[in-house]
Design a protein around this motif. Structure first.
Motif, PDB file in Angstrom:
ATOM      1  N   MET A  72       0.836  -1.205   0.000  1.00  0.00           N
ATOM      2  CA  MET A  72       0.000   0.000   0.000  1.00  0.00           C
ATOM      3  C   MET A  72       0.869   1.253   0.000  1.00  0.00           C
ATOM      4  O   MET A  72       0.603   2.202  -0.730  1.00  0.00           O
ATOM      5  N   ARG A  73       1.897   1.259   0.809  1.00  0.00           N
ATOM      6  CA  ARG A  73       2.797   2.415   0.870  1.00  0.00           C
ATOM      7  C   ARG A  73       3.573   2.563  -0.441  1.00  0.00           C
ATOM      8  O   ARG A  73       3.755   3.679  -0.932  1.00  0.00           O
ATOM      9  N   ILE A  74       4.004   1.456  -1.020  1.00  0.00           N
ATOM     10  CA  ILE A  74       4.735   1.502  -2.289  1.00  0.00           C
ATOM     11  C   ILE A  74       3.842   2.108  -3.365  1.00  0.00           C
ATOM     12  O   ILE A  74       4.276   2.967  -4.141  1.00  0.00           O
ATOM     13  N   ALA A  75       2.571   1.707  -3.408  1.00  0.00           N
ATOM     14  CA  ALA A  75       1.635   2.259  -4.395  1.00  0.00           C
ATOM     15  C   ALA A  75       1.419   3.748  -4.153  1.00  0.00           C
ATOM     16  O   ALA A  75       1.341   4.538  -5.108  1.00  0.00           O
ATOM     17  N   GLU A  76       1.338   4.144  -2.902  1.00  0.00           N
ATOM     18  CA  GLU A  76       1.162   5.554  -2.552  1.00  0.00           C
ATOM     19  C   GLU A  76       2.349   6.388  -3.039  1.00  0.00           C
ATOM     20  O   GLU A  76       2.172   7.455  -3.625  1.00  0.00           O
ATOM     21  N   MET A  80       2.585   9.414  -5.960  1.00  0.00           N
ATOM     22  CA  MET A  80       3.174  10.740  -5.722  1.00  0.00           C
ATOM     23  C   MET A  80       4.149  11.095  -6.834  1.00  0.00           C
ATOM     24  O   MET A  80       4.160  12.215  -7.331  1.00  0.00           O
ATOM     25  N   PHE A  81       4.974  10.122  -7.253  1.00  0.00           N
ATOM     26  CA  PHE A  81       5.928  10.380  -8.307  1.00  0.00           C
ATOM     27  C   PHE A  81       5.244  10.581  -9.648  1.00  0.00           C
ATOM     28  O   PHE A  81       5.680  11.387 -10.464  1.00  0.00           O
ATOM     29  N   GLU A  82       4.150   9.852  -9.888  1.00  0.00           N
ATOM     30  CA  GLU A  82       3.406  10.007 -11.138  1.00  0.00           C
ATOM     31  C   GLU A  82       2.812  11.408 -11.248  1.00  0.00           C
ATOM     32  O   GLU A  82       2.680  11.940 -12.335  1.00  0.00           O
TER      33      GLU A  82
END
Length: 85
Positions: A72-76, A80-82
């Motif tokens: 979940m944190r990795i997707a978050e 943010m970078f996207e």
């Protein structure tokens, strides 16, 4: 933080932790050191940095510290970078 021009080790660790074996049981600094042919202190530093950013969770199991991905944190972070963060 995740990618430097000369070292993709943290990204490789995150990718490895998607594989069934490491994903199921988590990994120790010793396992990361062995898998990536790193000195144990270097492996531990990579794991601590990934934990500090929230991309890994550490848990005590059998007297040792095991790390697991926090998808979940990795997707978050990816979102943010996207968005150009």
């Amino acid at each position: 933080m995740l990618r430097t021009p000369t070292d993709l080790t943290r990204l490789r660790i995150l990718a490895w932790l998607r594989e069934p074996g490491p994903a199921a049981g988590g990994v120790t600094a010793d396992a990361v050191a062995e898998h990536f042919a790193l000195p144990r202190p270097v492996a531990a530093t990579h794991l601590r940095l990934l934990e500090a950013t929230g991309m890994l969770r550490g848990s005590r199991s059998g007297g040792g510290l095991r790390y697991h991905r926090d998808d979940m944190r990795i997707a978050e972070v990816a979102r943010m970078f996207e968005k150009g963060w």
